[in-house]
Design an enzyme around this catalytic site. Sequence first.
Site, PDB file in Angstrom:
ATOM      1  CB  SER A 178      35.764 -64.378 -19.343  1.00 20.22           C
ATOM      2  OG  SER A 178      35.558 -64.420 -20.731  1.00 20.22           O
TER       3      SER A 178
ATOM      4  CB  THR B 287      31.190 -57.487 -22.170  1.00 23.53           C
ATOM      5  OG1 THR B 287      32.469 -57.723 -22.740  1.00 23.53           O
ATOM      6  CG2 THR B 287      30.532 -56.323 -22.890  1.00 23.53           C
TER       7      THR B 287
ATOM      8  CG  ASP C  47      36.116 -62.906 -25.076  1.00 20.63           C
ATOM      9  OD1 ASP C  47      35.213 -62.890 -25.938  1.00 20.63           O
ATOM     10  OD2 ASP C  47      36.902 -61.965 -24.903  1.00 20.63           O
TER      11      ASP C  47
HETATM   12  C1  SIN Z   1      32.743 -60.318 -23.254  1.00 17.35           C
HETATM   13  O1  SIN Z   1      32.294 -60.511 -22.145  1.00 17.35           O
HETATM   14  O2  SIN Z   1      31.978 -60.276 -24.261  1.00 17.35           O
HETATM   15  C2  SIN Z   1      34.192 -60.095 -23.548  1.00 17.35           C
HETATM   16  C3  SIN Z   1      35.033 -59.906 -22.351  1.00 17.35           C
HETATM   17  C4  SIN Z   1      35.043 -61.106 -21.455  1.00 17.35           C
HETATM   18  O3  SIN Z   1      34.949 -62.228 -21.920  1.00 17.35           O
HETATM   19  O4  SIN Z   1      35.184 -60.896 -20.239  1.00 17.35           O
END
Ligand code: SIN
Length: 304
Positions: free
Chosen positions: A58, A12, A92
């Site tokens: 992720s 994110t 994640d």
């Molecule tokens: C995040 O980064 O908060 C969610 C998406 C991910 O884990 O890549």
Amino acid sequence: MKRIVILGTGGTIAGQARSAADNTGYVAGTIAVADLVAAVPPLAAFAIDAEQVAQTDSKDMTFAIWRALAQRVAHHLARKDVAGIVITHGTDTLEETAYFLHRVLAPARPVVLTGAMRPAGALAADGPQNLLDAVRLAASPEASGVLVCMAGTVHAGCEVRKAHPYRVDAFDSGDAGPLAYLEEGVLRRLRDWPRGDALGLAHVLRDDWPRVDIVLNYAGADDALVDALCALGVRGIVAAGTGNGTLGAPLEAALLRAQTGGVAVLRTSRTARGSVIDTPGAALPDAGTLTSVQARVELMLRLM
Ligand code: SIN
């Protein structure tokens, strides 16, 4: 001035939404790590090398990315001109990657994972501050080990867990509590940096990683999933038990059969905090303080 290497893997923190007010409907892992660095003016005070290792959400993390990441971290740690490393990562599965790097590399210099709960263009994006804090931490001569820096809080890579799906302050360290806080660039340390014995890269630079899965105890859980996994040739099973790692009778019987048949089993607790307290004479070993997903990484590494 010693250098900080920033390895980008997506998440994110590198995500973009159509609207600045949208904190959930975005695409993770779209902005290049060099552009994330360029968007944080105070980072100009540091000598930074930015390198894109992966560009993924992720939830789609792969063993191949872990291997590439561990190799790049080891490569840069071998450089005398590098003070520390920052890894930008999706939140994640960040706790799995952090535990993996802790067990494989157990570095003396800081390797700091960070991410964001809001995409890069959000009205109140948390990524830029997290990235700046992570770089400051990686540049700190006193910091050491695999660390996670989010929302001004520093966690040990071997203890951290994602505890909330939405809030900016989404991570905690279970019962262990945080290692330190970063306040306006000043480190306020609460306890010792993490230590460990590095397994070494050689163990993981292969593509035949053993299959290890997680099963959960819940009302009505039976033996079907464990038996199906055994039929599939699983090498290890993490059993996320209720309470203190307890398992319903049919599930426990299936796990004992699996263990007798050569499948490695570790018990964890499906609760959010605390460790499984050792029960003398327990037929199925426990994973202590590890979360279920970290116990899975641990079991894979042991089987390798
Ligand atoms: C995040 O980064 O908060 C969610 C998406 C991910 O884990 O890549």
